[in-house]
Design a protein around this motif. Structure first.
Motif, PDB file in Angstrom:
ATOM      1  N   MET A 130      43.035  85.249 -31.082  1.00  0.00           N
ATOM      2  CA  MET A 130      44.054  85.252 -32.133  1.00  0.00           C
ATOM      3  C   MET A 130      44.669  83.857 -32.231  1.00  0.00           C
ATOM      4  O   MET A 130      45.127  83.309 -31.247  1.00  0.00           O
ATOM      5  CB  MET A 130      45.133  86.301 -31.817  1.00  0.00           C
ATOM      6  N   LYS A 190      48.777  83.584 -36.452  1.00  0.00           N
ATOM      7  CA  LYS A 190      48.671  85.032 -36.463  1.00  0.00           C
ATOM      8  C   LYS A 190      49.449  85.633 -35.300  1.00  0.00           C
ATOM      9  O   LYS A 190      50.108  86.673 -35.440  1.00  0.00           O
ATOM     10  CB  LYS A 190      47.203  85.440 -36.387  1.00  0.00           C
ATOM     11  N   ARG A 191      49.397  84.977 -34.138  1.00  0.00           N
ATOM     12  CA  ARG A 191      50.140  85.443 -32.974  1.00  0.00           C
ATOM     13  C   ARG A 191      51.643  85.413 -33.240  1.00  0.00           C
ATOM     14  O   ARG A 191      52.365  86.362 -32.916  1.00  0.00           O
ATOM     15  CB  ARG A 191      49.783  84.577 -31.764  1.00  0.00           C
ATOM     16  N   TYR A 220      48.358  93.498 -31.602  1.00  0.00           N
ATOM     17  CA  TYR A 220      48.634  92.114 -31.224  1.00  0.00           C
ATOM     18  C   TYR A 220      47.871  91.709 -29.967  1.00  0.00           C
ATOM     19  O   TYR A 220      47.277  90.645 -29.881  1.00  0.00           O
ATOM     20  CB  TYR A 220      50.144  91.942 -31.024  1.00  0.00           C
ATOM     21  N   LYS A 221      47.844  92.603 -28.973  1.00  0.00           N
ATOM     22  CA  LYS A 221      47.205  92.289 -27.689  1.00  0.00           C
ATOM     23  C   LYS A 221      45.679  92.341 -27.763  1.00  0.00           C
ATOM     24  O   LYS A 221      44.988  91.562 -27.091  1.00  0.00           O
ATOM     25  CB  LYS A 221      47.679  93.273 -26.618  1.00  0.00           C
ATOM     26  N   TYR A 226      56.899  90.201 -36.269  1.00  0.00           N
ATOM     27  CA  TYR A 226      56.801  91.556 -36.823  1.00  0.00           C
ATOM     28  C   TYR A 226      57.286  92.587 -35.806  1.00  0.00           C
ATOM     29  O   TYR A 226      58.063  93.490 -36.141  1.00  0.00           O
ATOM     30  CB  TYR A 226      55.356  91.833 -37.225  1.00  0.00           C
ATOM     31  N   TYR A 255      52.718  88.298 -35.523  1.00  0.00           N
ATOM     32  CA  TYR A 255      52.861  89.590 -34.868  1.00  0.00           C
ATOM     33  C   TYR A 255      54.080  89.628 -33.964  1.00  0.00           C
ATOM     34  O   TYR A 255      54.750  90.665 -33.843  1.00  0.00           O
ATOM     35  CB  TYR A 255      51.595  89.930 -34.090  1.00  0.00           C
ATOM     36  N   GLN A 256      54.402  88.519 -33.323  1.00  0.00           N
ATOM     37  CA  GLN A 256      55.599  88.480 -32.491  1.00  0.00           C
ATOM     38  C   GLN A 256      56.855  88.711 -33.326  1.00  0.00           C
ATOM     39  O   GLN A 256      57.756  89.456 -32.937  1.00  0.00           O
ATOM     40  CB  GLN A 256      55.671  87.150 -31.750  1.00  0.00           C
ATOM     41  N   ALA A 316      51.820  98.313 -32.979  1.00  0.00           N
ATOM     42  CA  ALA A 316      51.873  96.890 -33.328  1.00  0.00           C
ATOM     43  C   ALA A 316      51.546  96.024 -32.116  1.00  0.00           C
ATOM     44  O   ALA A 316      50.797  95.044 -32.217  1.00  0.00           O
ATOM     45  CB  ALA A 316      53.252  96.541 -33.889  1.00  0.00           C
ATOM     46  N   LYS A 317      52.087  96.395 -30.950  1.00  0.00           N
ATOM     47  CA  LYS A 317      51.813  95.637 -29.721  1.00  0.00           C
ATOM     48  C   LYS A 317      50.330  95.717 -29.362  1.00  0.00           C
ATOM     49  O   LYS A 317      49.728  94.730 -28.932  1.00  0.00           O
ATOM     50  CB  LYS A 317      52.653  96.175 -28.565  1.00  0.00           C
TER      51      LYS A 317
END
Length: 292
Positions: A1, A5-6, A33-34, A12, A9-10, A29-30
């Motif tokens: 990622m 983009k990272r 992201y992960k 978000y 998501y953080q 969501a997590k």
């Protein structure tokens, strides 16, 4: 990622928490992201998907005594015997109750209500007590059930447990043996230790055959570990402690050929992170039969 983009998501995930989104939505969501893939809770197949399903649909606050660092001692005593428990020193409801003068030179302080709430003291004379008290107070004020949406922690009274200090070698690093148990039976053990300047880990099957990691993670332990002399006893203990559970990870230590109980973990890594051994994501998932 990539970086942007990272960061997206953080931000978000932070916004989801700010507006009071459900634990399920935040966990999805997590997970995305992960892992870069959607979390399937409607028809879970992979290991972490089923762990997340159990987290939200099965292991509720009524199981809290099993993850309470103090209350679980009674369960261990009744199931396998008190000889497997680390020495108890005291239990405190507040930081102000702790009298440092009455504690031995070496000890461990643990928050009873979550994971990672530990202060290990190999030499009391070198302890910055004011700093430690602030850290302990921070532990007590945190609601660990909100970290990864784990309701199993929600009814635990935050306290500080003092236990005897465990030392395995001259450098004070202990080897963790974490048994992945499915429907009461241990299948693999995740070994974690300090090596080459950092904590590293690897998997072994119950015949002590090392499982090669296909993700090339930097934390994988390349060192071949010696099979503990009491490994069969550890398997027996893990099976007894896991007997009534769909899935649980039983964490044990082997110190001078004596087995010590560590903790029970129902949601490794909060269910957020897929396993680094890729085939385990499907294989471990197949080992779990979810209730209707």
């Amino acid at each position: 990622m990539n970086f942007f983009k990272r960061k997206y998501y953080q931000v978000y995930i932070g916004l989801l928490k700010l507006v009071g989104a459900s634990d399920v939505k935040i966990s999805k969501a997590k997970y995305l992201y992960k892992n870069g893939k959607e979390l399937n809770l409607d028809q879970p197949i992979e290991f972490m998907e089923k762990i997340q399903w159990l987290k939200f649909n099965y292991y509720n606050e009524h199981y809290g005594y099993l993850v309470d660092k103090y209350a679980v001692r009674k369960f261990v005593d009744e199931t396998i015997g008190s000889q497997y428990l680390n020495g108890f020193i005291a239990i405190y409801d507040s930081v102000d109750e702790i009298n440092l003068d009455t504690l031995p030179n070496q000890f461990a302080l643990k928050g009873t209500h979550g994971s990672g709430y530990n202060i290990i003291v190999p030499d009391k004379s070198k302890l910055n007590w004011n700093k430690a008290k602030k850290q302990l107070q921070k532990f007590l004020e945190e609601d660990y059930s909100k970290t990864n949406g784990e309701a199993i922690y929600s009814a635990i009274q935050p306290r500080i447990l003092a236990e005897e200090y465990l030392s395995q070698s001259a450098d004070n690093y202990i080897v963790d043996y974490k048994f992945f148990c499915f429907h009461g039976m241990a299948k693999y053990v995740w070994v974690k230790t300090f090596h080459d300047g950092k904590y590293r880990n690897c998997y072994y099957d119950l015949n002590w055959k090392k499982i090669e990691d296909d993700s090339n993670t930097m934390n994988y332990l390349n060192l071949d570990m010696k099979r503990p002399e009491n490994f069969d006893e550890m398997i027996t203990i893990a099976n007894k402690l896991a007997h009534d559970f769909i899935f649980v990870r039983v964490d044990l230590y082997s110190i001078k050929d004596k087995v010590f109980f560590g903790e029970l973990t129902f949601f490794p890594w909060g269910g957020k992170q897929r396993l680094t051994v890729e085939r385990f994501n499907k294989e471990f998932g197949e080992l779990i039969s979810l209730p209707s």
